[in-house]
Design a protein around this motif. Structure first.
Motif, PDB file in Angstrom:
ATOM      1  N   ASP A 228      -9.250   8.071   2.636  1.00 22.69           N
ATOM      2  CA  ASP A 228      -7.552   7.643   2.546  1.00 22.69           C
ATOM      3  C   ASP A 228      -7.619   7.968   1.064  1.00 22.69           C
ATOM      4  O   ASP A 228      -8.266   9.253   0.230  1.00 22.69           O
ATOM      5  N   VAL A 229      -6.198   7.225   0.886  1.00 20.94           N
ATOM      6  CA  VAL A 229      -5.757   7.990  -0.333  1.00 20.94           C
ATOM      7  C   VAL A 229      -5.024   7.237  -1.839  1.00 20.94           C
ATOM      8  O   VAL A 229      -4.758   6.261  -0.243  1.00 20.94           O
ATOM      9  N   THR A 230      -4.527   6.801  -1.981  1.00 21.96           N
ATOM     10  CA  THR A 230      -4.225   6.368  -3.815  1.00 21.96           C
ATOM     11  C   THR A 230      -3.137   6.271  -4.350  1.00 21.96           C
ATOM     12  O   THR A 230      -2.729   7.669  -4.241  1.00 21.96           O
ATOM     13  N   ALA A 231      -1.929   5.576  -3.759  1.00 25.33           N
ATOM     14  CA  ALA A 231      -0.863   5.822  -3.839  1.00 25.33           C
ATOM     15  C   ALA A 231       0.587   4.478  -4.789  1.00 25.33           C
ATOM     16  O   ALA A 231      -0.658   3.225  -5.037  1.00 25.33           O
ATOM     17  N   ALA A 239      -1.183   0.554  -8.326  1.00 26.82           N
ATOM     18  CA  ALA A 239      -1.480   1.176  -7.579  1.00 26.82           C
ATOM     19  C   ALA A 239      -2.443   1.068  -6.677  1.00 26.82           C
ATOM     20  O   ALA A 239      -3.368  -0.660  -6.388  1.00 26.82           O
ATOM     21  N   VAL A 240      -2.359   0.848  -5.134  1.00 29.01           N
ATOM     22  CA  VAL A 240      -2.906   0.786  -4.172  1.00 29.01           C
ATOM     23  C   VAL A 240      -3.375   1.894  -3.211  1.00 29.01           C
ATOM     24  O   VAL A 240      -3.235   3.340  -3.056  1.00 29.01           O
ATOM     25  N   LEU A 241      -4.701   1.834  -2.054  1.00 32.92           N
ATOM     26  CA  LEU A 241      -5.408   2.560  -1.614  1.00 32.92           C
ATOM     27  C   LEU A 241      -5.033   2.742  -0.187  1.00 32.92           C
ATOM     28  O   LEU A 241      -5.418   1.213   0.896  1.00 32.92           O
ATOM     29  N   VAL A 242      -4.344   3.716   0.130  1.00 36.34           N
ATOM     30  CA  VAL A 242      -3.820   3.345   1.458  1.00 36.34           C
ATOM     31  C   VAL A 242      -4.655   4.552   2.838  1.00 36.34           C
ATOM     32  O   VAL A 242      -5.280   5.176   2.822  1.00 36.34           O
TER      33      VAL A 242
END
Length: 471
Positions: A228-231, A239-242
């Motif tokens: 997962d990446v944070t964007a 900020a959301v975890l994708v």
């Protein structure tokens, strides 16, 4: 009916045998009737069909009407009725009775023979067509059942999509355009939610985060999974975890993208789940959560008490095999079964406390996914207080056959089997070493073990001098 223009010239002189051959070849069943409708001769196209009707002998001399089912008799009578004005040959569906009384569908037509009022009945067997129609009906019914199941499955998954608490987007994998957004995603984007379908995923995030999101999608598309990446959202900067996964629909590849807000995770747990967490925290059985490498993330008070720890900080980040297992290999066996099966129940082992205490325990464990990463949950129950004598041998030793016999009826069978297996294994290793003159390479080959496996067992049972491992 259009007849031949010059039959005498085109067909030439035909004798009775040639005419019979033509009539038999033109139909599956051919009947020659006299003026009273009595069968005087008949022919079948194949022997199998003749056997269905018990051969020609059973029909000769009988009226054709008597050989058909009751519902077909009016049709036969109408076909045999004299009608000078009738020119066209009309085909009728007639049910002929077989020797067993079954109805066989036959498509029949009557043509005058031209001699003394005789006529010929041409019959075509409709069973192949009937079987084909039946198969078509069965296929259609099967397709309708499959279609009904697909609609039900679609309804269930559509409901899950709509009720998901996490924002979820469905993307076209080729152009990465948003096709659908669930209500949670619409709430996340607020007043701009209506403009979501048709937008590309890059438009959703800030420019500096788009490369990381594209890398995530590329890895998911090629390898099937990715971290997962944070964007940050382009509108609002939240900020959301994708995380993402792929699936196919109608021959095309689609992305399922989940957005979760890290600051909100666990903050709005339903009341029932909050109560469950409180129960786990004060439960009398130990409960531990670890990461995929079995390093402890959190533990309840009961586990800390069994492990002789004063606070959770002392355990957090430590490998679980620091406390679980007698010889450093039991936890590996447990984890291997857990990774392969997803759950393990009632695994008996020993828990070692930080101050030297030792407790007999049973472990039930489960593997779950959290944020795209796997983690393990362990329920650890102290079984040392049960009214039974201790059955585990001292480390590196096994019981004799006489000692095992004395325990029958006083300990569970599974413990006896484990101890008996250890005793037999040790005896076999000792015998192999004695037969080979303490040559460990030969002993390992004799026992069907690798040399490394033999060394592990020698350490376990305290056999031989292990400083020199050359066989």
């Amino acid at each position: 009916m259009k007849s031949f223009a010059t039959p005498r010239t085109s067909l030439g002189p035909l004798d009775a045998d040639a005419a019979a051959g033509l009539i038999a070849a033109a139909a599956d069943i051919a009947l020659v009737l006299d003026e009273a409708g009595i069968i005087r001769d008949l022919a079948f196209s194949n022997a199998e069909l003749a056997r269905e009707f018990d051969g020609p002998e059973s029909w000769l001399g009988r009226s054709w009407v008597e050989t058909v089912a009751k519902d077909s008799r009016p049709k036969v009578e109408a076909m045999l009725a004299p009608d000078p004005a009738k020119e066209a040959v009309r085909w009728r569906h007639v049910n002929q009775l077989s020797a067993r009384g079954a109805s066989i569908p036959v498509l029949c037509s009557v043509a005058p023979l031209g001699q003394a009022g005789r006529s010929v009945v041409f019959g075509r067997d409709l069973r192949p067509l009937s079987q084909l129609q039946q198969r078509m009906v069965e296929v259609q019914q099967s397709m309708e059942r499959d279609y009904s199941r697909l609609r039900q499955a679609e309804t269930r998954y559509r409901l899950l999509f709509q009720m998901s608490m996490d924002p979820v987007l469905i993307l076209d994998a080729e152009q990465q355009r948003i096709m659908e957004a669930n209500p949670a995603a619409q709430r996340l984007f607020g007043r701009n939610a209506r403009r979501m379908p048709g937008r590309t995923l890059n438009e959703v995030f800030e420019p500096e985060d788009r490369a990381a999101v594209q890398t995530l999608l590329a890895n998911v598309r090629s390898a099937g999974r990715a971290d997962d990446v944070t964007a940050h959202l382009a509108e609002g900067g939240e900020a959301v975890l994708v995380s993402a996964s792929t699936f196919r629909q109608e021959g095309g590849l689609l992305f399922l993208v989940r957005l979760s807000v890290p600051n909100h995770q666990g903050a709005d747990l339903p009341e029932a789940q909050s109560k469950l967490l409180k129960v786990v925290e004060v439960a009398p059985d130990g409960f531990v959560v670890t990461d995929a490498s079995a390093h402890l993330l959190t533990a309840n008070a009961a586990f800390l008490d069994m492990a002789q720890l004063t606070s959770e900080e002392q355990a957090r980040g430590e490998p679980l095999d620091r406390w679980i297992g007698r010889q450093g290999v039991e936890l590996e066996v447990l984890l291997s079964n857990l990774r392969n099966r997803g759950a393990v129940r009632l695994y008996a082992t020993t828990l070692h406390g930080a101050l030297g205490g030792q407790v007999e325990v049973e472990i039930s464990a489960v593997s779950v996914m959290n944020g795209g990463q796997s983690c393990f949950g362990f329920q650890i129950r102290d079984i040392g207080a049960r009214s039974r004598p201790a059955v585990r041998a001292a480390e590196g030793a096994t019981r004799s056959v006489e000692q095992l016999t004395e325990l029958i009826g006083r300990v569970p069978l599974k413990d006896l089997v484990r101890e008996a297996t250890d005793a037999i294994e040790r005896l076999c290793i000792e015998a192999a070493l004695e037969l080979t003159g303490d040559n460990r390479a030969s002993a390992a080959e004799m026992l069907g073990l690798s040399r490394q496996s033999l060394y592990v067992k020698l350490r376990r049972y305290g056999l031989g001098d292990l400083d020199d491992q050359q066989g």
